[in-house]
Design a protein around this motif. Structure first.
Motif, PDB file in Angstrom:
ATOM      1  N   THR A  20     -13.917 -25.911 -47.656  1.00 40.73           N
ATOM      2  CA  THR A  20     -13.581 -24.508 -47.906  1.00 40.73           C
ATOM      3  C   THR A  20     -14.399 -23.967 -49.065  1.00 40.73           C
ATOM      4  O   THR A  20     -14.947 -24.717 -49.874  1.00 40.73           O
ATOM      5  N   GLU A  68      -8.069 -19.476 -43.658  1.00 35.03           N
ATOM      6  CA  GLU A  68      -7.122 -20.231 -44.477  1.00 35.03           C
ATOM      7  C   GLU A  68      -6.014 -20.834 -43.623  1.00 35.03           C
ATOM      8  O   GLU A  68      -5.500 -21.917 -43.930  1.00 35.03           O
ATOM      9  N   THR A 120      -9.975 -21.244 -51.795  1.00 36.63           N
ATOM     10  CA  THR A 120     -10.163 -20.199 -50.793  1.00 36.63           C
ATOM     11  C   THR A 120      -9.948 -18.817 -51.414  1.00 36.63           C
ATOM     12  O   THR A 120      -9.599 -18.682 -52.587  1.00 36.63           O
ATOM     13  N   SER A 132      -3.577 -16.235 -47.820  1.00 36.86           N
ATOM     14  CA  SER A 132      -2.840 -17.139 -46.922  1.00 36.86           C
ATOM     15  C   SER A 132      -1.485 -16.535 -46.562  1.00 36.86           C
ATOM     16  O   SER A 132      -0.420 -17.124 -46.760  1.00 36.86           O
ATOM     17  N   GLU A 160      -4.509 -18.528 -53.028  1.00 40.19           N
ATOM     18  CA  GLU A 160      -5.643 -19.384 -52.695  1.00 40.19           C
ATOM     19  C   GLU A 160      -5.203 -20.833 -52.481  1.00 40.19           C
ATOM     20  O   GLU A 160      -4.191 -21.283 -53.019  1.00 40.19           O
TER      21      GLU A 160
END
Length: 330
Positions: A232, A241, A260, A264, A296
């Motif tokens: 990622t 994600e 990320t 999410s 993240e």
């Protein structure tokens, strides 16, 4: 024919069909059509937002209508609705103005290769659904089969989600299914603690056991539980994600790279009367182990490096291959 569930992320609602509030009292400084339109949009937000219990909706509405003072027509309301979605503060909701026709499925083509005896699958963003989504899932299965049959024992894979900015998670979940394995691989949870499961089974990506996209016929890999390195970066977002979350808590999976983007969460589309759509964040991603996200995803092994696909120049891929080399095949 496989029965499909009309789902983008979780659900599909039309206008105020998913709300039970009527329009607010008209404001003489705002045109009637504009007032009703904004009120409908606010009803959608109030009754469906992932942050619906965190917001003072009376004050929120007052601020929105104050911003709309002097507006007479529906198109003039669009910036006001965009502003309201930004004030919700989930970082993921957005507004789409009416379009003449559906946009084409977006995203680069996926690819696969055998790298140092390890299967490598690149999973880019994809925004299509329906038959296009099924075709993509079947393409993934074909790519996995091609690599799997080249390997003596394909029990090690890299799933590269770097640069995957999202779109539609379901064709991706169905596509990586032979590597992911058949199981409940994640959930959505809403503010009322209602969970909706994600499952991969026999080529199908399912929500609450209802198929959304599928690869038919599915490919069955040589190794039903391969070791997997998931890559990622800061551009891995939203549905990208979701794929990363699907591997979280799975035995034999480890993540590498950078955190990320931090989206999410799940968006659902709400259709307004003129064809505009509110894509509203309605729930949060949860992995199979019960870990709740919403921001993240930090990798198990942070590694900085540019994505090249060549282990000689790609430090993240090199780290993943090094770890995979220590994992024995059953």
């Amino acid at each position: 024919m496989l029965r499909k569930t009309a789902v983008w992320m979780i659900l599909l609602c039309a206008g105020a069909a998913c709300t039970d509030a009527g329009p607010s009292e008209p404001d003489d400084s705002i045109g009637l059509q504009a007032h009703v339109y904004i009120s409908s949009a606010l009803d959608i937000m109030e009754f469906n937002s992932v942050r619906r219990y965190e917001i003072d909706w009376t004050a929120f509405r007052e601020e929105t209508f104050a911003e709309a003072a002097g507006i007479m027509t529906i198109p003039e309301t669009y910036p006001v609705i965009v502003s309201a979605l930004e004030r919700i503060g989930d970082g993921h909701s957005f507004f789409q103005e009416p379009i003449a026709s559906a946009p084409p499925a977006a995203g680069n083509a996926p690819s696969a290769a055998l790298v140092d005896g390890v299967g490598y699958l690149d999973v880019p963003a994809f925004s299509g659904g329906g038959e296009d989504g099924d075709s993509l899932a079947l393409l993934y299965h074909g790519l996995i089969e091609g690599v799997d049959t080249m390997a003596v024992q394909a029990c090690r894979w890299v799933v590269d989600l770097r640069g995957n900015t999202g779109g539609n998670m379901w064709p991706m979940i169905a596509g990586v299914g032979p590597i992911l394995g058949e199981d409940t691989v994640g959930f959505f949870v809403d503010p009322d603690s209602v969970f909706r499961s994600w499952t991969y089974y026999q080529g199908e990506a399912r929500i609450n056991d209802a198929p959304v996209n599928a690869a038919i016929p599915p490919y069955e890999p040589q190794s039903m539980a391969p070791h997997v390195a998931v890559l990622t970066d800061s551009l891995t977002a939203s549905s990208g994600e979701a794929v990363a979350v699907a591997f979280r808590g799975r035995d034999g999976a480890r993540s590498f790279g950078q955190p990320t983007w931090g989206l999410s969460t799940a968006n659902a589309p709400f259709l307004l009367d003129d064809g505009a759509v509110i894509f509203l964040t309605v729930s949060t991603m949860v992995d199979r182990a019960g870990v709740v996200y919403g921001g993240e995803l930090a990798p198990d092994e942070p590694v900085v490096g540019e994505k090249t696909g060549d282990p000689q120049t790609d430090e993240v891929l090199e780290a993943a291959l090094t770890w995979l080399s220590t994992q024995s095949c059953a």
